[in-house]
Motif scaffolding. Structure first.
Motif, PDB file in Angstrom:
ATOM      1  N   LYS A  56       1.091  -1.099   0.250  1.00  0.00           N
ATOM      2  CA  LYS A  56      -0.256  -0.370  -0.056  1.00  0.00           C
ATOM      3  C   LYS A  56       0.539   1.187  -0.500  1.00  0.00           C
ATOM      4  O   LYS A  56       1.772   1.227   0.681  1.00  0.00           O
ATOM      5  N   PRO A  57       0.338   2.367  -0.779  1.00  0.00           N
ATOM      6  CA  PRO A  57       1.661   3.502  -0.636  1.00  0.00           C
ATOM      7  C   PRO A  57       2.208   3.759   0.466  1.00  0.00           C
ATOM      8  O   PRO A  57       2.254   5.071   0.729  1.00  0.00           O
ATOM      9  N   ASP A  58       0.992   3.460   1.822  1.00  0.00           N
ATOM     10  CA  ASP A  58       1.277   4.158   3.416  1.00  0.00           C
ATOM     11  C   ASP A  58       2.504   3.697   3.770  1.00  0.00           C
ATOM     12  O   ASP A  58       2.977   3.878   4.618  1.00  0.00           O
ATOM     13  N   GLY A  59       3.237   2.810   3.141  1.00  0.00           N
ATOM     14  CA  GLY A  59       4.240   2.044   3.035  1.00  0.00           C
ATOM     15  C   GLY A  59       3.737   0.637   3.802  1.00  0.00           C
ATOM     16  O   GLY A  59       4.278   0.232   3.970  1.00  0.00           O
ATOM     17  N   THR A  60       2.446   0.341   4.362  1.00  0.00           N
ATOM     18  CA  THR A  60       2.282  -1.424   4.535  1.00  0.00           C
ATOM     19  C   THR A  60       2.661  -2.283   3.422  1.00  0.00           C
ATOM     20  O   THR A  60       2.539  -2.199   2.104  1.00  0.00           O
ATOM     21  N   LEU A  61       3.054  -3.677   4.294  1.00  0.00           N
ATOM     22  CA  LEU A  61       3.891  -4.903   2.911  1.00  0.00           C
ATOM     23  C   LEU A  61       2.693  -5.415   3.882  1.00  0.00           C
ATOM     24  O   LEU A  61       2.704  -6.017   5.015  1.00  0.00           O
ATOM     25  N   LEU A  62       2.261  -6.277   3.089  1.00  0.00           N
ATOM     26  CA  LEU A  62       1.436  -7.835   3.261  1.00  0.00           C
ATOM     27  C   LEU A  62       1.922  -8.834   3.345  1.00  0.00           C
ATOM     28  O   LEU A  62       2.203  -9.122   1.446  1.00  0.00           O
ATOM     29  N   VAL A  63       2.353 -10.058   3.653  1.00  0.00           N
ATOM     30  CA  VAL A  63       2.751 -11.119   2.753  1.00  0.00           C
ATOM     31  C   VAL A  63       1.815 -12.317   3.197  1.00  0.00           C
ATOM     32  O   VAL A  63       2.331 -12.785   3.879  1.00  0.00           O
ATOM     33  N   HIS A  64       1.280 -12.724   2.447  1.00  0.00           N
ATOM     34  CA  HIS A  64       0.003 -13.637   2.922  1.00  0.00           C
ATOM     35  C   HIS A  64       0.552 -15.297   1.861  1.00  0.00           C
ATOM     36  O   HIS A  64      -0.159 -15.071   0.898  1.00  0.00           O
ATOM     37  N   GLN A  65      -0.240 -16.393   2.904  1.00  0.00           N
ATOM     38  CA  GLN A  65      -0.131 -17.901   2.229  1.00  0.00           C
ATOM     39  C   GLN A  65      -1.179 -17.850   1.873  1.00  0.00           C
ATOM     40  O   GLN A  65      -2.481 -16.975   2.315  1.00  0.00           O
ATOM     41  N   PRO A  66      -1.675 -18.995   1.431  1.00  0.00           N
ATOM     42  CA  PRO A  66      -3.070 -18.885   1.214  1.00  0.00           C
ATOM     43  C   PRO A  66      -4.195 -19.768   1.719  1.00  0.00           C
ATOM     44  O   PRO A  66      -5.211 -19.495   1.607  1.00  0.00           O
ATOM     45  N   ASP A  67      -2.958 -20.195   3.595  1.00  0.00           N
ATOM     46  CA  ASP A  67      -4.280 -20.385   4.612  1.00  0.00           C
ATOM     47  C   ASP A  67      -3.851 -18.948   5.306  1.00  0.00           C
ATOM     48  O   ASP A  67      -2.763 -18.435   6.139  1.00  0.00           O
ATOM     49  N   GLY A  68      -5.449 -18.897   6.509  1.00  0.00           N
ATOM     50  CA  GLY A  68      -5.375 -18.012   7.349  1.00  0.00           C
ATOM     51  C   GLY A  68      -5.409 -16.796   6.974  1.00  0.00           C
ATOM     52  O   GLY A  68      -5.640 -16.232   6.180  1.00  0.00           O
ATOM     53  N   HIS A  69      -6.107 -16.025   8.048  1.00  0.00           N
ATOM     54  CA  HIS A  69      -6.458 -14.216   7.926  1.00  0.00           C
ATOM     55  C   HIS A  69      -5.301 -13.932   8.251  1.00  0.00           C
ATOM     56  O   HIS A  69      -4.382 -12.561   8.259  1.00  0.00           O
ATOM     57  N   LYS A  70      -4.002 -14.121   9.265  1.00  0.00           N
ATOM     58  CA  LYS A  70      -3.162 -12.747   9.526  1.00  0.00           C
ATOM     59  C   LYS A  70      -1.892 -13.275   8.402  1.00  0.00           C
ATOM     60  O   LYS A  70      -1.627 -14.201   8.073  1.00  0.00           O
ATOM     61  N   PRO A  71      -1.394 -12.257   8.293  1.00  0.00           N
ATOM     62  CA  PRO A  71      -0.335 -12.186   7.288  1.00  0.00           C
ATOM     63  C   PRO A  71       0.675 -12.728   7.152  1.00  0.00           C
ATOM     64  O   PRO A  71       1.474 -12.937   9.008  1.00  0.00           O
ATOM     65  N   VAL A  72       2.099 -14.090   7.569  1.00  0.00           N
ATOM     66  CA  VAL A  72       3.044 -14.704   7.737  1.00  0.00           C
ATOM     67  C   VAL A  72       3.834 -13.314   8.477  1.00  0.00           C
ATOM     68  O   VAL A  72       4.471 -13.895   8.543  1.00  0.00           O
ATOM     69  N   ASN A  73       4.146 -12.430   7.165  1.00  0.00           N
ATOM     70  CA  ASN A  73       4.969 -11.280   7.751  1.00  0.00           C
ATOM     71  C   ASN A  73       4.178  -9.721   6.950  1.00  0.00           C
ATOM     72  O   ASN A  73       3.638  -9.807   5.868  1.00  0.00           O
ATOM     73  N   TRP A  74       4.711  -8.813   7.776  1.00  0.00           N
ATOM     74  CA  TRP A  74       4.120  -7.471   7.536  1.00  0.00           C
ATOM     75  C   TRP A  74       5.073  -6.568   8.102  1.00  0.00           C
ATOM     76  O   TRP A  74       5.534  -6.862   8.724  1.00  0.00           O
ATOM     77  N   MET A  75       4.597  -5.358   7.172  1.00  0.00           N
ATOM     78  CA  MET A  75       5.165  -4.142   8.327  1.00  0.00           C
ATOM     79  C   MET A  75       3.733  -3.273   7.974  1.00  0.00           C
ATOM     80  O   MET A  75       3.647  -2.943   7.190  1.00  0.00           O
ATOM     81  N   PRO A  76       3.365  -2.305   8.857  1.00  0.00           N
ATOM     82  CA  PRO A  76       2.727  -1.515   9.240  1.00  0.00           C
ATOM     83  C   PRO A  76       2.718  -0.033   8.727  1.00  0.00           C
ATOM     84  O   PRO A  76       3.909   0.174   7.897  1.00  0.00           O
ATOM     85  N   ALA A  77       1.710   0.764   8.175  1.00  0.00           N
ATOM     86  CA  ALA A  77       2.272   2.087   7.473  1.00  0.00           C
ATOM     87  C   ALA A  77       3.122   2.346   8.412  1.00  0.00           C
ATOM     88  O   ALA A  77       3.316   2.394   9.417  1.00  0.00           O
ATOM     89  N   GLY A  78       3.752   3.152   7.378  1.00  0.00           N
ATOM     90  CA  GLY A  78       5.055   4.514   8.068  1.00  0.00           C
ATOM     91  C   GLY A  78       6.561   4.021   7.764  1.00  0.00           C
ATOM     92  O   GLY A  78       7.332   5.191   7.372  1.00  0.00           O
ATOM     93  N   GLY A  79       6.635   3.346   6.908  1.00  0.00           N
ATOM     94  CA  GLY A  79       7.983   3.251   6.551  1.00  0.00           C
ATOM     95  C   GLY A  79       7.667   3.322   4.590  1.00  0.00           C
ATOM     96  O   GLY A  79       6.976   4.087   4.333  1.00  0.00           O
ATOM     97  N   THR A  80       8.662   2.386   4.824  1.00  0.00           N
ATOM     98  CA  THR A  80       8.686   2.604   2.358  1.00  0.00           C
ATOM     99  C   THR A  80       8.554   1.673   2.157  1.00  0.00           C
ATOM    100  O   THR A  80       8.931   0.372   2.951  1.00  0.00           O
ATOM    101  N   VAL A  81       7.992   1.360   1.439  1.00  0.00           N
ATOM    102  CA  VAL A  81       8.179  -0.103   0.415  1.00  0.00           C
ATOM    103  C   VAL A  81       8.791   0.220  -1.331  1.00  0.00           C
ATOM    104  O   VAL A  81       8.768   1.428  -1.941  1.00  0.00           O
ATOM    105  N   SER A  82       9.488  -0.592  -1.105  1.00  0.00           N
ATOM    106  CA  SER A  82      10.276  -0.384  -2.373  1.00  0.00           C
ATOM    107  C   SER A  82      10.853  -1.551  -2.755  1.00  0.00           C
ATOM    108  O   SER A  82      10.908  -2.654  -3.142  1.00  0.00           O
ATOM    109  N   ALA A  83      11.217  -1.352  -4.483  1.00  0.00           N
ATOM    110  CA  ALA A  83      11.529  -2.486  -5.543  1.00  0.00           C
ATOM    111  C   ALA A  83      12.590  -2.483  -5.184  1.00  0.00           C
ATOM    112  O   ALA A  83      12.504  -1.156  -6.853  1.00  0.00           O
ATOM    113  N   ARG A  84      13.642  -3.306  -6.016  1.00  0.00           N
ATOM    114  CA  ARG A  84      15.209  -3.519  -7.126  1.00  0.00           C
ATOM    115  C   ARG A  84      15.076  -4.286  -7.501  1.00  0.00           C
ATOM    116  O   ARG A  84      14.728  -5.819  -6.817  1.00  0.00           O
TER     117      ARG A  84
END
Lengths: 249, 249
Positions: A56-84
């Protein structure tokens, strides 16, 4: 086009969609085989597998596996998400400073990426329970209509429970469906379904009771010969919490 | 095709992708303008807006707005997610029995839907902190290599902090990068970047230290003239918790 999808994108396309999309305020979702590492309060590693990534543009990152409502890894808003790019792979990194932590996702195979320019100003409005409203109506049926009499509370039918089965001052049956929130088309559908159970009785009436309803819902009801009753006592105050308590009445 | 996307799908296509996809074990994501209602412990309503919906085959439903890491509405695994047409709209319903609750999403305009046949058997492995490992290495540099001497712990460079700047028994500089988890290609990249800072010194060596590494990572290191040192004491036991504690040494 609110949602723009790329199938099996290469690393360059991916990097571009992630960087440009987030920068321009879009949600970016990726379907990809990836491995994930986390570094912060602890360290962690998730080996290769197919996952859904939501950026998400606010810096949220969610990594979802095929099961469960909780992301296996995540980062809340406030930081940055970038790609290289790195060795032909795309690496998506979410990081923040306080606390200092980092989620790094290496995409082994990307199946798809979607840029989604989402426009959403609505806020979730929570209300109390319907039980409170049922108790109020049971005690004060006159508030819905002069002379209304409750015959049965929660009458079971093949479509589920009718909230109130009542009769009006003329003795005609009235199916009453009660909603604690602003009435929606789903509620209209539901009332219509219940009323259809009594369609051999010409005199049957259907009444949707809610704190409010949009014009769209009011029109749908009118067009089907159904009625809307506004119980404004159960509407909400400006702060988003419910105004009405049973003890108020 | 692991991810199959449909642009601006009609209600029939949507219903089919959701129902068939979930039944066959796929993750289904939707980009759509929608309204949401929740009924359970409380009641709630979210007016129209653009959201990302994630449906999982285990009954999970997530409704994400453009901001924040938490879904605005959600249902955990254990219930069912289904889709039905109503007045030309698609309605997605997630429900469970204990506690009895329901999230109902009416799609006003669907921008896209993706069926994702994701295959993921990996489990997240959490380790302790890297600080523990740093303290161990600082106290026992010989465990990495006979005669290794730590010159500086956490040397700042333009690429960030080098974990250890050391010298070997011949007096050659050694850049040491320490990882608390299985070494990945990202770690290899990082070490290579640090070593490049000293490339005017032919004798500089680069050493990646981790509990384990895949053959892919070992090969990448070898091909770049870098070294891997396995500190198996910091590997994990079969239960997924870390075996090694500082007090063990």
């Amino acid at each position: 086009m609110a949602a723009e999808h790329h199938e099996t994108p290469d690393a360059e396309t991916l990097a571009n969609v992630v960087e440009t999309g987030l920068h321009e305020g879009a949600i970016v979702t990726l379907q990809a085989e990836c491995e994930v590492e986390y570094d912060g309060r602890t360290s962690g590693y998730l080996g290769p597998g197919d996952r859904l990534l939501v950026c998400k543009p606010d810096g949220t990152l969610l990594v979802h596996q095929p099961d469960g409502h909780k992301p296996v890894n995540w980062m809340p808003a406030g930081g940055t998400v970038s790609a290289r790019e790195s060795d032909g792979d795309l690496v998506v990194v979410a990081r923040r400073v306080n606390p200092r932590e980092r989620v790094e996702v290496r995409l082994i195979e990307a199946y798809g990426v979607t840029r989604y320019d989402a426009d959403d100003a609505a806020e979730y409005e929570e209300s109390g329970t319907e039980d409170e409203m049922h108790a109020y109506i049971e005690a004060h049926p006159d508030e819905l209509e002069e002379g209304l009499r409750v015959v049965e509370h929660e009458r079971e039918t093949k479509y589920g429970f009718i909230d109130f089965f009542a009769t009006d001052s003329e003795g005609n049956p009235v199916v009453v469906e009660v909603k604690r929130i602003q009435a929606t088309l789903n509620h209209f559908d539901q009332l219509k379904r219940y009323v259809s159970l009594y369609e051999d009785n010409d005199e049957v009436r259907g009444m949707l009771v809610a704190p409010s309803a949009s014009e769209r819902v009011r029109r749908a009801l009118r067009d089907s010969g159904l009625e809307f009753v506004e119980l404004a006592e159960f509407d909400r105050d400006a702060t988003g919490t419910t105004d009405a308590k049973l003890s108020d009445f």
